[in-house]
Motif scaffolding. Sequence first.
Motif, PDB file in Angstrom:
ATOM      1  N   SER A  68       2.230 -17.934  11.754  1.00  0.00           N
ATOM      2  CA  SER A  68       1.055 -17.136  11.407  1.00  0.00           C
ATOM      3  C   SER A  68       1.206 -16.426  10.074  1.00  0.00           C
ATOM      4  N   LEU A  69       2.420 -16.442   9.514  1.00  0.00           N
ATOM      5  CA  LEU A  69       2.657 -15.750   8.259  1.00  0.00           C
ATOM      6  C   LEU A  69       2.739 -16.739   7.114  1.00  0.00           C
ATOM      7  N   ALA A 134       8.673  -8.820  13.232  1.00  0.00           N
ATOM      8  CA  ALA A 134       8.159  -7.458  13.322  1.00  0.00           C
ATOM      9  C   ALA A 134       6.759  -7.358  12.710  1.00  0.00           C
ATOM     10  N   VAL A 135       6.546  -8.002  11.567  1.00  0.00           N
ATOM     11  CA  VAL A 135       5.224  -7.994  10.946  1.00  0.00           C
ATOM     12  C   VAL A 135       4.210  -8.671  11.865  1.00  0.00           C
ATOM     13  N   GLU A 136       4.636  -9.747  12.508  1.00  0.00           N
ATOM     14  CA  GLU A 136       3.745 -10.450  13.434  1.00  0.00           C
ATOM     15  C   GLU A 136       3.337  -9.550  14.599  1.00  0.00           C
ATOM     16  N   ILE A 137       4.293  -8.768  15.116  1.00  0.00           N
ATOM     17  CA  ILE A 137       3.990  -7.847  16.219  1.00  0.00           C
ATOM     18  C   ILE A 137       2.973  -6.800  15.773  1.00  0.00           C
ATOM     19  N   ARG A 172       7.418  -9.497  -1.076  1.00  0.00           N
ATOM     20  CA  ARG A 172       7.616 -10.665  -1.937  1.00  0.00           C
ATOM     21  C   ARG A 172       7.161 -11.947  -1.245  1.00  0.00           C
ATOM     22  N   MET A 173       7.302 -12.001   0.059  1.00  0.00           N
ATOM     23  CA  MET A 173       6.868 -13.171   0.809  1.00  0.00           C
ATOM     24  C   MET A 173       5.361 -13.182   1.055  1.00  0.00           C
ATOM     25  N   GLY A 174       4.686 -12.101   0.709  1.00  0.00           N
ATOM     26  CA  GLY A 174       3.247 -12.049   0.914  1.00  0.00           C
ATOM     27  C   GLY A 174       2.841 -11.695   2.325  1.00  0.00           C
ATOM     28  N   TRP A 175       3.759 -11.112   3.096  1.00  0.00           N
ATOM     29  CA  TRP A 175       3.479 -10.823   4.497  1.00  0.00           C
ATOM     30  C   TRP A 175       2.759  -9.483   4.708  1.00  0.00           C
ATOM     31  N   LEU A 176       2.798  -8.605   3.702  1.00  0.00           N
ATOM     32  CA  LEU A 176       2.159  -7.296   3.859  1.00  0.00           C
ATOM     33  C   LEU A 176       0.692  -7.405   3.444  1.00  0.00           C
ATOM     34  N   THR A 177      -0.060  -8.069   4.269  1.00  0.00           N
ATOM     35  CA  THR A 177      -1.474  -8.293   4.014  1.00  0.00           C
ATOM     36  C   THR A 177      -2.278  -7.014   4.260  1.00  0.00           C
ATOM     37  N   LYS A 178      -3.521  -7.033   3.868  1.00  0.00           N
ATOM     38  CA  LYS A 178      -4.337  -5.815   3.874  1.00  0.00           C
ATOM     39  C   LYS A 178      -4.451  -5.172   5.242  1.00  0.00           C
ATOM     40  N   ASP A 179      -4.355  -5.959   6.308  1.00  0.00           N
ATOM     41  CA  ASP A 179      -4.504  -5.407   7.650  1.00  0.00           C
ATOM     42  C   ASP A 179      -3.279  -4.650   8.131  1.00  0.00           C
ATOM     43  N   VAL A 180      -2.121  -4.892   7.505  1.00  0.00           N
ATOM     44  CA  VAL A 180      -0.900  -4.211   7.955  1.00  0.00           C
ATOM     45  C   VAL A 180      -0.237  -3.374   6.859  1.00  0.00           C
ATOM     46  N   TYR A 181      -0.685  -3.516   5.627  1.00  0.00           N
ATOM     47  CA  TYR A 181       0.018  -2.908   4.497  1.00  0.00           C
ATOM     48  C   TYR A 181       0.293  -1.422   4.695  1.00  0.00           C
TER      49      TYR A 181
END
Length: 325
Positions: A68-69, A134-137, A172-181
Motif C-alpha cells: 500500500s506504500l 507503522a506508517v501503514e497502521i 525520503r521514501m514518500g511514505w509521509l503522505t498528506k493524510d498522515v504527515y
Amino acid sequence: MPSRTPPPMVRINIPTVNLSEAWAPTPLRKHRLGTRLVRLYLPCLLIFSLVLNIFFFTRPVPLLRPSSLSSTRADDRAHREYDSVDFKRLTDLVLVPGHGVYLGDGLPLNEASWYLLDEQRGEVGAFMAHIAKAVEIVKEHDQSLLLFSGGKTRIEAGAYSEAQGYWAAADRMGWLTKDVYRRVATEEFARDSYENVVFSIARFHEITGNYPDRITVVGFDFKKDRFLDLHLRALRYPKIRFNYVGINPPGDSAPLLKAERRDAYELFAKDLYGCSGKLAEKRVSRNPFMMNHGYAKSCPEMSSFFDYCPANPTAVYDGALPWVN
C-alpha cells in the motif's frame, strides 16, 4: 593424302585402393583433447550448477515494503500538502524504537546511507519494514499518532538522532503522505527500549494533551518478550491495551534471540528501571551529546516516576500513574 599415324597410347597405372582402409577415419589429436576436457569440466559444471540451485532455493527472502506504500519521494517540500489534525482527539500511540541512524544522504534502503554498528549490518531492510508497517497502521487508524523514538546515541553519526533518521527515511521514501504527515513525529531522548516506551508516552502527552489509550510497538520480534514481560511490568501498563508487531531480519533469528536474552532481557529482569550496572553504563555511552529531556515538566503527573530507582532493583513503582485506575 597421306594417312595419319595414331598417337602412341599412354598407359596410366592406377594403384589398387582398399576402400575400407581409405575411408576409415583417423582420430585427430584435438578430438582426443576435447574428449578429455569434457570429461574433466563436465563434473565441475554439474557441481557448480548444484551449488547455485541450493543457494537460490535456500537464500533468505528479503523483506518487502507493504504494497500500500509507494516509494516515490515528495520533492516539492515548499508546497507540501497535509491534512489538518485535531491532536486532542488522538488516542492511540504507534511506536517504532530506533536502532541505526539514517544520515539523510542516499536511498534509505542502502546500508551506506546509515551509520551502523557491526552487528547491525544486514538489518536495514528490517528497519525500513518497521517504518513501513507503522506508517501503514497509522494510515488505517485516523486517531493514532506515530512516534519514531531514539536519541543522538552515536558520536560518529554526528548530531543526528535515531528518531530524526527514521522520520527522514520515511519522508525520503514518500511514505509521509498528506493524510498522515501531521500524525508522524519524533521522540529524541530515549537511549534504550525502556525509555523508548516511557518517553514516547510522555511525548504523546506533549503533542495531544492526553495519555494514550492503547500502544502498538513495531520492532524486532526477538525483543517482544522484553516489552511484554518487563517493560509493561515496570510501567504497570495494562497488557490488554498493548500490542507488539514483530518483524525480524531475514535468516535464522536464533542467534539474535540468544544475544537478546543475555544482553538485555536478563539485565532488565534484574534491574527493571535500568538504574545501575551495565544498563546504566549503556545509557551514559548512548548520550555523547549530554542531552536531557524535559518530560518531568511537560508531564507533571509522571515527574516522580522518571527518577524512580529503588534500592530493590526489581521493586515496581507503586505511585500514581495516569494510565492506572
